[in-house]
Motif scaffolding. Structure first.
Motif, PDB file in Angstrom:
ATOM      1  N   ASP A  11      57.305  15.933   2.801  1.00  0.00           N
ATOM      2  CA  ASP A  11      55.719  15.870   3.004  1.00  0.00           C
ATOM      3  C   ASP A  11      54.844  15.782   1.766  1.00  0.00           C
ATOM      4  OD1 ASP A  11      56.178  16.534   5.768  1.00  0.00           O
ATOM      5  OD2 ASP A  11      55.623  18.751   5.862  1.00  0.00           O
ATOM      6  N   ARG A  12      55.164  16.490   0.738  1.00  0.00           N
ATOM      7  CA  ARG A  12      54.750  16.208  -0.514  1.00  0.00           C
ATOM      8  C   ARG A  12      54.518  14.685  -0.971  1.00  0.00           C
ATOM      9  NH1 ARG A  12      50.852  19.676  -3.069  1.00  0.00           N
ATOM     10  NH2 ARG A  12      52.057  21.244  -2.629  1.00  0.00           N
ATOM     11  N   VAL A  13      55.665  14.187  -0.750  1.00  0.00           N
ATOM     12  CA  VAL A  13      55.774  12.656  -1.359  1.00  0.00           C
ATOM     13  C   VAL A  13      54.972  11.978  -0.418  1.00  0.00           C
ATOM     14  CG1 VAL A  13      57.348  10.850  -1.393  1.00  0.00           C
ATOM     15  CG2 VAL A  13      58.155  13.058  -2.311  1.00  0.00           C
ATOM     16  N   ILE A  14      54.702  12.127   0.874  1.00  0.00           N
ATOM     17  CA  ILE A  14      53.781  11.382   1.857  1.00  0.00           C
ATOM     18  C   ILE A  14      52.701  11.843   1.616  1.00  0.00           C
ATOM     19  CG2 ILE A  14      53.220  11.013   4.128  1.00  0.00           C
ATOM     20  CD1 ILE A  14      56.424  11.837   4.909  1.00  0.00           C
ATOM     21  N   ALA A  15      52.172  13.015   1.329  1.00  0.00           N
ATOM     22  CA  ALA A  15      50.879  13.344   0.692  1.00  0.00           C
ATOM     23  C   ALA A  15      50.340  12.610  -0.322  1.00  0.00           C
ATOM     24  CB  ALA A  15      50.557  14.585   0.859  1.00  0.00           C
TER      25      ALA A  15
END
Length: 110
Positions: A11-15
């Motif tokens: 999720d952090r990478v996508i964000a």
């Protein structure tokens, strides 16, 4: 870059990728800017931020400019507008909610 090993890491990478795209396209909202400012403040002050964007009560109180007990009392007695969760015996607050609170203050809210 190392492989993400949890859903929160993914999720952090996508964000981060979406944030970079928005920067390139000039599509940043005031909330996104405020979240980035809060994350930068956490880094400069040495506050730990969880992979899913939560900080402990002391960090949240500092970022909001209130005492820890004030933050606790708002959560317990006034129905806090800032998203929080219990983590064992401690409480953590969501950076996005902190950013929303600060933006509402800037607009003449609370």
């Amino acid at each position: 870059m190392a492989e993400p090993n949890s859903i929160a890491d993914i999720d952090r990478v996508i964000a981060d990728a979406l944030r970079r795209r928005a920067e390139l396209m000039g599509e940043r909202t005031p909330l996104e800017v405020k979240i980035d400012q809060i994350e930068a403040a956490c880094r400069s002050r040495g506050f730990a931020v969880s992979a899913d964007g939560y900080v402990n009560q002391a960090a949240a109180a500092d970022l909001l400019g209130v005492a820890r007990l004030t933050l606790r009392n708002r959560r317990l007695y006034r129905g806090s507008t800032i998203a929080w969760r219990s983590s064992g015996r401690s409480v953590e607050y969501q950076i996005t909610s902190i950013a929303e609170e600060l933006l509402s203050r800037e607009k003449g809210g609370k």
